[in-house]
Scaffold this active site. Structure first.
Site, PDB file in Angstrom:
ATOM      1  N   LYS A   9       0.777  -1.282   0.168  1.00  0.00           N
ATOM      2  CA  LYS A   9       0.050   0.103  -0.105  1.00  0.00           C
ATOM      3  C   LYS A   9       0.783   1.475   0.061  1.00  0.00           C
ATOM      4  O   LYS A   9       1.906   1.347   0.259  1.00  0.00           O
ATOM      5  CB  LYS A   9      -1.033   0.071   1.108  1.00  0.00           C
ATOM      6  N   ARG A  16      -3.350 -10.596   5.176  1.00  0.00           N
ATOM      7  CA  ARG A  16      -3.802 -10.460   3.766  1.00  0.00           C
ATOM      8  C   ARG A  16      -2.759  -9.897   3.105  1.00  0.00           C
ATOM      9  O   ARG A  16      -2.214  -8.738   3.262  1.00  0.00           O
ATOM     10  CB  ARG A  16      -4.986  -9.609   3.906  1.00  0.00           C
TER      11      ARG A  16
END
Length: 379
Positions: A327, A361
């Site tokens: 991210k 995740r």
């Protein structure tokens, strides 16, 4: 005689057992080895003075601002610190105290009763062409092959979605989402892939979620945090687990100057409300997973605060998921292209697991499996 200082001991009971401590003393001593720190917002000043004296009397401590002893302000923020054993004693003592300390004692006891879960890896697969990371995009036959590779690499859970939730992503019609995901769901069902791993549907569209659940999926990953009762009802109907994620705003607006008075308090209050909602509709707490939503309506500072204090969210008794794979917060800390963010991802995820997360995740399953195996070897 030799002496050396020990670092953090994750499995305290095992360390004491290895030393040869008698079984009756292991549990008692392990509690004395665990230091706990709590931030208390807006505690009434008389309560702060009582709590500080009670904490000091058992060897714990309450840090307070200057002026508390003279009650200059009606409320103050405080920091409570002590071993697990000391906090247990203090929580019992405060049950008989006034000024809101009984409520505080109940909250402390909730933290003392939290569960622990084994760490599992959730591999990410996107059945769309809009995901922020191209390496996670797969369609139809290629998706089935990728699922097999992720399972072989060590994925315990496969999370499949057909709609991008990156900042600024455009909404997708439910019919289009279903058309994208249907071939993969059909393959999961026909090849009984659900016998090899847990399958998660990354969606908040009821018709898409139900199709996946009928195909052998057993986990719903809802970025809207169970905003739609229909999603909760589907989880109950099919006996599925539900991951509730916190997001401020929507994917279209979430990164437009996100603001919180206190991100920890607001995210915690959100989970409190949504868990109660799920339970009222028939879900069991153990079937609920919490995701603080890294990057979903949050600045880098908000993200770091949530990760540093992730242990807090374990007190709900639910598993906690961390999803920061590649991210942009990594790029904001040290400028890095998406394709080169694996090292930063591993650093974030290992810190989150250290702080209580049990589901990771990620896009890079094999690399995470290796990193977690080495991390766990430290005990």
């Amino acid at each position: 005689m030799q002496l050396y200082q020990l670092g953090t001991i994750a499995d305290k009971k095992n360390a004491l057992k290895t030393l040869g401590v008698q079984s009756g003393g292991i549990g008692i001593m392990a509690k004395k080895m665990e230091l706990m720190t709590f931030y208390i917002r807006e505690l009434r000043t008389p309560a702060a003075n009582i709590l500080k004296q009670d904490a000091l009397s058992i060897g714990a401590e309450l840090a307070v601002p200057g002026g508390v002893i003279t009650c200059e302000k009606p409320v103050s923020d405080c920091m409570l610190m002590g071993t697990r054993k000391q906090i247990e004693i203090l929580a019992t003592k405060e049950l008989a105290q006034p000024f809101g300390l009984k409520t505080l004692a109940g909250e402390l006891q909730r933290f003392l009763q939290k569960k622990s879960y084994p760490v599992r890896i959730m591999g990410v697969l996107n059945a769309n062409e809009d995901s922020f990371y191209a390496g996670s995009r797969f369609m139809a036959e290629d998706a089935v092959a990728q699922i097999g590779q992720m399972i072989e690499a060590g994925a315990d859970i496969i999370d499949i979605g057909a709609v991008s939730s990156r900042p600024g992503a455009e909404p997708v019609e439910g019919a289009v989402e279903l058309e994208r995901i249907k071939p993969i769901c059909d393959a999961v069902a026909s090849e009984t892939l659900y016998e090899r791993a847990v399958f998660s549907i990354d969606s908040y569209t009821p018709e898409v979620v139900e199709y996946a659940l009928k195909s052998g999926f057993s986990l719903i990953n809802d970025i809207t945090g169970a905003a739609d009762d229909a999603i909760i009802e589907l989880a109950v109907k099919y006996g599925a687990r539900l991951c509730i994620m916190h997001m401020q705003g929507s994917p279209q607006t979430m990164q437009e100057r996100p603001h919180y008075e206190d991100v920890m308090v607001e995210v915690s209050d959100f989970f409190e409300e949504r868990i109660a909602k799920c339970e009222s509709l028939g879900m069991k707490r153990e079937d609920i997973i919490l995701d603080v939503g890294i990057g979903f309506g949050k600045t880098v500072e908000h993200n770091l605060t949530l990760i540093k204090n992730m242990q807090h969210f374990t007190h709900f008794g639910c598993e906690v998921l961390i999803g920061a794979s590649r991210k942009s917060m990594i790029d904001k800390i040290i400028p890095t292209q998406t394709e080169a963010r694996l090292p930063g991802t591993l650093a974030i995820h290992l810190k989150a697991v250290e702080n209580g997360a049990s589901i990771v995740r990620c896009h890079d399953v094999a690399e995470h499996r290796q990193a977690l195996a080495v991390w766990s070897a430290f005990g």
